[in-house]
Scaffold this motif. Structure first.
Motif, PDB file in Angstrom:
ATOM      1  N   ARG A  69      56.699  43.020 -52.662  1.00  0.00           N
ATOM      2  CA  ARG A  69      55.891  41.948 -52.968  1.00  0.00           C
ATOM      3  C   ARG A  69      54.344  42.401 -52.502  1.00  0.00           C
ATOM      4  N   PRO A  70      53.564  41.647 -52.915  1.00  0.00           N
ATOM      5  CA  PRO A  70      52.066  42.167 -52.424  1.00  0.00           C
ATOM      6  C   PRO A  70      52.088  42.149 -51.064  1.00  0.00           C
ATOM      7  N   GLY A  71      51.198  43.023 -50.345  1.00  0.00           N
ATOM      8  CA  GLY A  71      50.927  43.081 -49.080  1.00  0.00           C
ATOM      9  C   GLY A  71      49.419  43.178 -48.949  1.00  0.00           C
ATOM     10  N   LEU A  72      48.798  43.412 -47.832  1.00  0.00           N
ATOM     11  CA  LEU A  72      47.407  43.594 -47.823  1.00  0.00           C
ATOM     12  C   LEU A  72      46.866  44.928 -48.339  1.00  0.00           C
ATOM     13  N   THR A  73      45.681  44.837 -48.793  1.00  0.00           N
ATOM     14  CA  THR A  73      45.143  46.141 -49.400  1.00  0.00           C
ATOM     15  C   THR A  73      44.535  46.900 -48.350  1.00  0.00           C
ATOM     16  N   GLN A  74      44.444  48.088 -48.251  1.00  0.00           N
ATOM     17  CA  GLN A  74      43.625  48.743 -47.554  1.00  0.00           C
ATOM     18  C   GLN A  74      42.592  48.300 -46.569  1.00  0.00           C
ATOM     19  N   GLN A  75      41.740  47.801 -47.598  1.00  0.00           N
ATOM     20  CA  GLN A  75      40.441  47.184 -47.102  1.00  0.00           C
ATOM     21  C   GLN A  75      40.519  45.940 -46.452  1.00  0.00           C
ATOM     22  N   GLN A  76      41.462  45.194 -46.741  1.00  0.00           N
ATOM     23  CA  GLN A  76      41.921  43.737 -46.023  1.00  0.00           C
ATOM     24  C   GLN A  76      42.538  44.259 -44.692  1.00  0.00           C
ATOM     25  N   ALA A  77      43.241  45.227 -44.732  1.00  0.00           N
ATOM     26  CA  ALA A  77      44.019  45.643 -43.560  1.00  0.00           C
ATOM     27  C   ALA A  77      43.031  46.132 -42.269  1.00  0.00           C
ATOM     28  N   THR A  78      42.225  46.770 -42.880  1.00  0.00           N
ATOM     29  CA  THR A  78      41.204  47.569 -41.891  1.00  0.00           C
ATOM     30  C   THR A  78      39.667  46.731 -41.678  1.00  0.00           C
ATOM     31  N   ALA A  79      39.707  45.515 -42.353  1.00  0.00           N
ATOM     32  CA  ALA A  79      38.333  44.727 -42.294  1.00  0.00           C
ATOM     33  C   ALA A  79      37.980  44.235 -41.026  1.00  0.00           C
ATOM     34  N   ALA A  81      39.157  45.609 -38.290  1.00  0.00           N
ATOM     35  CA  ALA A  81      39.327  46.912 -36.991  1.00  0.00           C
ATOM     36  C   ALA A  81      38.221  46.896 -36.298  1.00  0.00           C
ATOM     37  N   PRO A  82      38.205  47.187 -35.042  1.00  0.00           N
ATOM     38  CA  PRO A  82      37.109  47.359 -34.078  1.00  0.00           C
ATOM     39  C   PRO A  82      36.406  48.813 -34.432  1.00  0.00           C
ATOM     40  N   ALA A  83      37.203  50.067 -34.958  1.00  0.00           N
ATOM     41  CA  ALA A  83      36.569  50.887 -35.752  1.00  0.00           C
ATOM     42  C   ALA A  83      37.114  51.440 -36.835  1.00  0.00           C
ATOM     43  N   VAL A  84      36.466  51.880 -37.840  1.00  0.00           N
ATOM     44  CA  VAL A  84      36.882  52.524 -39.021  1.00  0.00           C
ATOM     45  C   VAL A  84      36.441  53.792 -39.451  1.00  0.00           C
ATOM     46  N   GLU A  85      37.185  54.605 -40.020  1.00  0.00           N
ATOM     47  CA  GLU A  85      36.610  56.183 -40.237  1.00  0.00           C
ATOM     48  C   GLU A  85      37.186  56.237 -41.583  1.00  0.00           C
ATOM     49  N   PHE A  89      41.981  53.315 -39.183  1.00  0.00           N
ATOM     50  CA  PHE A  89      41.720  52.931 -38.192  1.00  0.00           C
ATOM     51  C   PHE A  89      41.134  54.026 -37.467  1.00  0.00           C
ATOM     52  N   ARG A  90      39.947  54.015 -36.685  1.00  0.00           N
ATOM     53  CA  ARG A  90      39.682  54.856 -35.515  1.00  0.00           C
ATOM     54  C   ARG A  90      40.136  54.406 -34.479  1.00  0.00           C
ATOM     55  N   VAL A  91      40.901  55.577 -33.836  1.00  0.00           N
ATOM     56  CA  VAL A  91      41.366  55.038 -32.247  1.00  0.00           C
ATOM     57  C   VAL A  91      40.785  56.176 -31.301  1.00  0.00           C
ATOM     58  N   PRO A  92      40.697  55.561 -30.155  1.00  0.00           N
ATOM     59  CA  PRO A  92      40.145  56.607 -29.087  1.00  0.00           C
ATOM     60  C   PRO A  92      41.405  57.817 -28.907  1.00  0.00           C
ATOM     61  N   ARG A  93      40.967  58.837 -28.207  1.00  0.00           N
ATOM     62  CA  ARG A  93      41.769  60.102 -28.077  1.00  0.00           C
ATOM     63  C   ARG A  93      43.193  59.310 -27.228  1.00  0.00           C
ATOM     64  N   ILE A  94      44.181  60.016 -27.686  1.00  0.00           N
ATOM     65  CA  ILE A  94      45.364  59.359 -26.975  1.00  0.00           C
ATOM     66  C   ILE A  94      45.944  59.960 -25.790  1.00  0.00           C
ATOM     67  N   LEU A  95      45.231  61.000 -25.603  1.00  0.00           N
ATOM     68  CA  LEU A  95      45.684  62.004 -24.126  1.00  0.00           C
ATOM     69  C   LEU A  95      44.609  61.784 -23.160  1.00  0.00           C
TER      70      LEU A  95
ATOM     71  N   TRP B 101      37.398  37.069 -35.004  1.00  0.00           N
ATOM     72  CA  TRP B 101      38.311  37.675 -35.759  1.00  0.00           C
ATOM     73  C   TRP B 101      38.580  36.729 -37.184  1.00  0.00           C
ATOM     74  N   GLN B 102      38.416  37.406 -38.241  1.00  0.00           N
ATOM     75  CA  GLN B 102      38.757  36.806 -39.437  1.00  0.00           C
ATOM     76  C   GLN B 102      40.072  37.157 -39.934  1.00  0.00           C
ATOM     77  N   PRO B 103      41.241  36.625 -40.078  1.00  0.00           N
ATOM     78  CA  PRO B 103      42.359  36.695 -40.358  1.00  0.00           C
ATOM     79  C   PRO B 103      42.678  37.028 -41.857  1.00  0.00           C
ATOM     80  N   PRO B 104      43.201  38.011 -42.426  1.00  0.00           N
ATOM     81  CA  PRO B 104      43.408  38.441 -43.790  1.00  0.00           C
ATOM     82  C   PRO B 104      44.283  37.406 -44.563  1.00  0.00           C
ATOM     83  N   TYR B 105      44.971  36.381 -43.918  1.00  0.00           N
ATOM     84  CA  TYR B 105      45.845  35.541 -44.633  1.00  0.00           C
ATOM     85  C   TYR B 105      45.784  34.362 -43.990  1.00  0.00           C
ATOM     86  N   ASP B 106      46.340  33.300 -44.884  1.00  0.00           N
ATOM     87  CA  ASP B 106      46.493  31.885 -44.435  1.00  0.00           C
ATOM     88  C   ASP B 106      47.953  31.523 -44.030  1.00  0.00           C
TER      89      ASP B 106
END
Lengths: 99, 503
Positions: A69-79, A81-85, A89-95, B101-106
């Motif tokens: 079933r449909p999920g979020l697009t990549q664009q929707q999922a990252t829209a 995000a505090p930082a995207v590259e 998702f761009r995250v700070p170094r993990i170590l 924050w703007q949620p991507p779904y209802d």
């Protein structure tokens, strides 16, 4: 019941990934101690043989049909995000430095 | 104030359907009211003007084209608690962590409201992540009680309750984890309902304590609450705790109650919810309400539920434990606030700095309390015992409902307290939820209906029903509401003082 020390609050804050100030350590140590003393009343049933309830509605194994079933697009999922590259998702170094 | 904002939801829907007034006019009247009084009340965190008017226009188009109404509430404005997601607008949960924050779904509740032609005016203020009893824990400032602007409107859903009492909206949605619909209803003279756990979808409801959270209707009349209840309730495959059962017939029950006859109904007064700690005026108004139920033909008995005394401590272990886990998702990686990402800090350090900057004091307290309760060495003594208490409370309800149809108590031990009065004393704040918590722990239905004034401030009566028997409470509440209106010179809400209007 054990009382909650300043050191213990600092430990809890570390476990919960919460940076706390010195002033907050003092404030929270006093308040958490008071709250824990009050909620410790539940200990009066600790020795009784009573089944625990984790959930008021006893449901087990809730499945859905195994269909795509449909999920979020990549664009929707990252829209939001505090930082995207490069669309990720761009995250700070993990170590840490010492690693 | 426009007369349109004084109307009940059922009346608005009828007038819209009969073309006596357009949904756009009704919506504009409420938007104007918000513009005029919300500077003083601060019920709203976001007003969704353009889309509200567009939704109203769509309802008017349906009416003009002769299409059947989408629901009995088509064209009625509503205020949505800011813990439920709605695409195209911010969902903040009253927290800096989710500011903008703007949620991507209802949320499913949001979807159902839209499908029913309900006009969503905007998002209402709340205690951060629904943790609180006064709305003072909002990162965006407190909401004020329209009955007395120096007092709290209850919490966590104080924005929703205040919006109703200030005539900014005839309907609102709240969420109730320990009383966050019912206690705000009680202290603002409005009706607030916590449906049976699992009967309103939690999909899109930002989780605080997943085994307790339940969304529900808020309104100025019992019938309006029932109409809204039927719009939002029902099985949802997107919430795996959703109960696959028919929605209890709450509208029919509210209409039956309005015939004013409670003969054959057995009402139990909870022994434990009286005495020290209950304000005299609250006890007096509640006792008068019980007498009113007797006069309507109900049989009144006293019922003891001894484990209810342990409900508050059990709740303040279970809810923080679940919260400490649920709020781990705010890790500054995929959405929300991020602090300290300057190349010098690791991901874990960024997490800690973000959570320190983004969460308020009460959220931090509860996360640490939950972390403590779930720690090795303490788990059995605290969380394990609290789960046993939960069993005992369910047994008390089972035993009580074997004797009576509904249980009643004051909704909360006091009337609205002053802003700032309890902020330094978490335990005093927690006691506001003393009477409401048992129904969250047991999952049964419970509502608050206004039952009079004490020193000019509203008092609520709580009516508790067995799980999936929500209609019982509606029937009793509707019968009581009618009798109280007759005995006390009209609806209580009409006595809310006029607010100063901005021009």
């Amino acid at each position: 019941m054990p009382s909650i020390s300043r050191d213990e609050v600092a430990h809890l804050a570390r476990l919960a990934r919460l940076a706390v100030t010195e002033a907050e350590l003092d404030l929270f140590a006093g308040q958490l101690d008071q709250i824990v003393a009050a909620v410790a009343q539940v200990g009066q049933v600790a020795d009784q043989d009573i089944p625990p309830t984790s959930h008021s509605v006893p449901l087990t194994n809730v499945f859905r049909a195994d269909v795509v079933r449909p999920g979020l697009t990549q664009q929707q999922a990252t829209a939001a995000a505090p930082a995207v590259e490069d669309g990720r998702f761009r995250v700070p170094r993990i170590l840490g430095e010492e690693a | 104030m426009s007369e349109l904002t004084r109307l009940d939801a059922a009346d608005i829907a009828a007038k819209v359907a009969a073309k006596e007034v357009s949904a756009v006019e009704v919506t504009q009247a409420h938007l104007d009211r918000i513009a005029a009084v919300d500077h003083a009340v601060h019920a709203f965190l976001h007003v969704d003007t353009d889309r509200a008017l567009a939704a109203a226009k769509a309802v008017d188009d349906d009416v003009a084209a002769g299409r059947p109404a989408a629901s009995p509430l088509a064209g009625v404005p509503l205020a949505l608690k800011d813990v439920l997601t709605m695409q195209g607008a911010p969902t903040t949960c009253g927290s800096k962590v989710l500011e903008h924050w703007q949620p991507p779904y209802d949320a499913t509740v949001t979807q159902r409201l839209r499908a029913a032609g309900v006009v969503i005016l905007g998002k209402t203020n709340m205690d951060e992540f629904a943790m609180g009893s006064s709305t003072e824990n909002s990162a965006f400032g407190p909401t004020r009680n329209p009955w007395d602007l120096d007092r709290i409107p209850g919490g966590s859903g104080g924005g929703s309750s205040a919006a109703l009492a200030a005539f900014e909206a005839p309907l609102a949605i709240g969420t109730d984890t320990g009383g966050s619909i019912r206690q705000p209803g009680a202290v603002t003279g409005t009706v607030g309902v916590k449906p049976t756990y699992g009967t309103v979808s939690r999909f899109g409801l930002v989780a605080f304590s997943s085994s307790l959270d339940q969304a529900g209707p808020c309104a100025r009349t019992v019938l309006d609450a029932a109409l809204l209840h039927e719009v939002i309730a029902g099985h949802d495959p997107l919430d795996s705790t959703s109960i696959d059962a028919p929605v209890p017939p709450v509208v029919a029950a509210a209409r039956e109650g309005a015939t004013g006859d409670l003969k054959g109904v057995k009402v139990g007064v909870v022994t434990e919810f009286a005495g020290d700690g209950y304000e005299h005026g609250v006890a007096e108004a509640f006792a008068a309400a019980v007498e009113q139920l007797r006069a309507l033909g109900a049989e009144i008995v006293e019922v003891s539920c001894p484990s209810f005394d342990l409900a508050l401590p059990a709740y303040y272990l279970i809810a923080p434990s679940e919260a400490s886990s649920n709020l781990a998702r705010f890790d500054a990686m995929r959405y929300g606030l991020r602090v300290g990402d300057d190349g010098g800090h690791s991901a874990e350090e960024v997490m800690s700095l973000t959570r320190a900057a983004g969460f308020g004091a009460e959220v931090k307290r509860r996360i640490m309390l939950g972390t403590y309760a779930l720690s090795a060495g303490y788990y059995d003594a605290y969380y394990g015992s609290a789960q046993k208490v939960r069993t005992l409370i369910m047994r008390d309800f089972d035993a009580a409902f074997a004797q009576v149809d509904v249980l009643v108590s004051p909704t909360t031990p006091t009337t609205a307290f002053k802003i700032g009065e309890r902020t330094a004393d978490p335990m005093a704040m927690y006691r506001a939820d003393l009477c409401t918590i048992p129904s969250n722990l047991a999952g049964n239905a419970a509502l608050s209906v206004p039952c009079g004034l004490a020193d000019g401030l509203p008092v609520g009566m709580q009516i508790m029903s067995p799980a999936l028997q929500d209609q019982r409470g509606y029937r009793v509440a509707a019968a009581y509401e009618l009798a109280r209106n007759a005995a006390q010179g009209g609806p209580l809400i009409n006595r809310v003082p006029e607010l100063e209007v901005a021009h």
